[in-house]
Design an enzyme around this catalytic site. Sequence first.
Site: not given
Ligand code: NAP
Length: 318
Positions: A158, A236, A265, A284
């Site tokens: 994302i 989150r 929430e 959300h």
């Molecule tokens: P993703 O592809 O797994 O991306 C998460 C990224 O965060 C990865 O690049 C990871 O790095 C990085 N990361 C992990 N720990 C970190 C830290 N301490 N500091 C900085 N970066 C860190 O996940 P995604 O699909 O993009 O989704 C991300 C999050 O969005 C989900 O976990 C979910 O909670 C949230 N979300 C919310 C909604 C909503 O409705 N609001 C919808 C969808 C998702 P590495 O790859 O280098 O480990």
Amino acid sequence: MKKKVIITRNILPDGLSLLESHGIAFDVNLSEKPLSYEELMEKACNADAIISMLSDNIDQRFLESNPHLKVIANYAVGFNNIDLMTARALNIRIGNTPDVLTEATAETALGLMIAAGRNFKGANSAVNDGRWKNWGPKDHLGFALRGKTLGVIGLGRIGMRLAEMAASAFKMQIIYTANSTKENTFGAKIVSLDELLSQSDYISIHAPLNASTKHLIGKDQFQKMRPHSVLVNTARGEIIDQDALIWALKEKLIFAAGLDVTEPEPLPLSSELLKLENVFILPHIGSATFEARREMSILCAKNIIAGLNGENLISEVK
Ligand code: NAP
């Protein structure tokens, strides 16, 4: 006998049709409310699988009481509501819905950058409560996106999509934090969290919630941000220390915040956040497009079908 799935909220029908076509029975919670912990526990006793929402607490006690479950397909990409270690130990497969909600959530983050940065809440409430008396050259001023620096905390699926949009549509410079360097086509540079906080005009959070990211943004971090900066969170709520955010917004350590997620929430009406004009809050809805929610429904169903057949899930959390 047919396999049975508990579906804890009434999801879009596409996935249900798919389950039906595979001869899988399901029990959908048709009410407007989530099932309580005890209600879900009772229903899970004689089920083979669950399609769960991010609001369902799938903890150690729940899993240990239901070791017969074959698969739990979370209707979300985040899985912080599930005790993965226990699921693994009990050999219960866990699915999630990555990719299909990336575009929708990145669009929500971009929308919040604009809504918060341009002070939509204050401007809109002036319209609604009769303070809009005339056009004023200094009324409701906000900041432009073009050419600014966007700091992305978590350049994953994302975060990367938001960065692409911001770089191409608004010529924003992108800096980011992540556990490892990410290849990209728009010159985004990896930096430390402190560098990101002090150099960004906009900051958008896209890291998962886990022990290392809970309250990642607190008082110390707000003190490093620019006073005109805009903080957006679609990841989150618990990643931000919300008391510290309220303090930072009141003290004008930052210009504004745009939140799709809060802690807790739903946010209670008594929350101080709701009294502030420089925070724009959504309930959300990051992935709430017809397109994404349809694909999420289908992906959950595919994960259930694969898991009940003893196959690898299409999207499995390991
Ligand atoms: P993703 O592809 O797994 O991306 C998460 C990224 O965060 C990865 O690049 C990871 O790095 C990085 N990361 C992990 N720990 C970190 C830290 N301490 N500091 C900085 N970066 C860190 O996940 P995604 O699909 O993009 O989704 C991300 C999050 O969005 C989900 O976990 C979910 O909670 C949230 N979300 C919310 C909604 C909503 O409705 N609001 C919808 C969808 C998702 P590495 O790859 O280098 O480990």
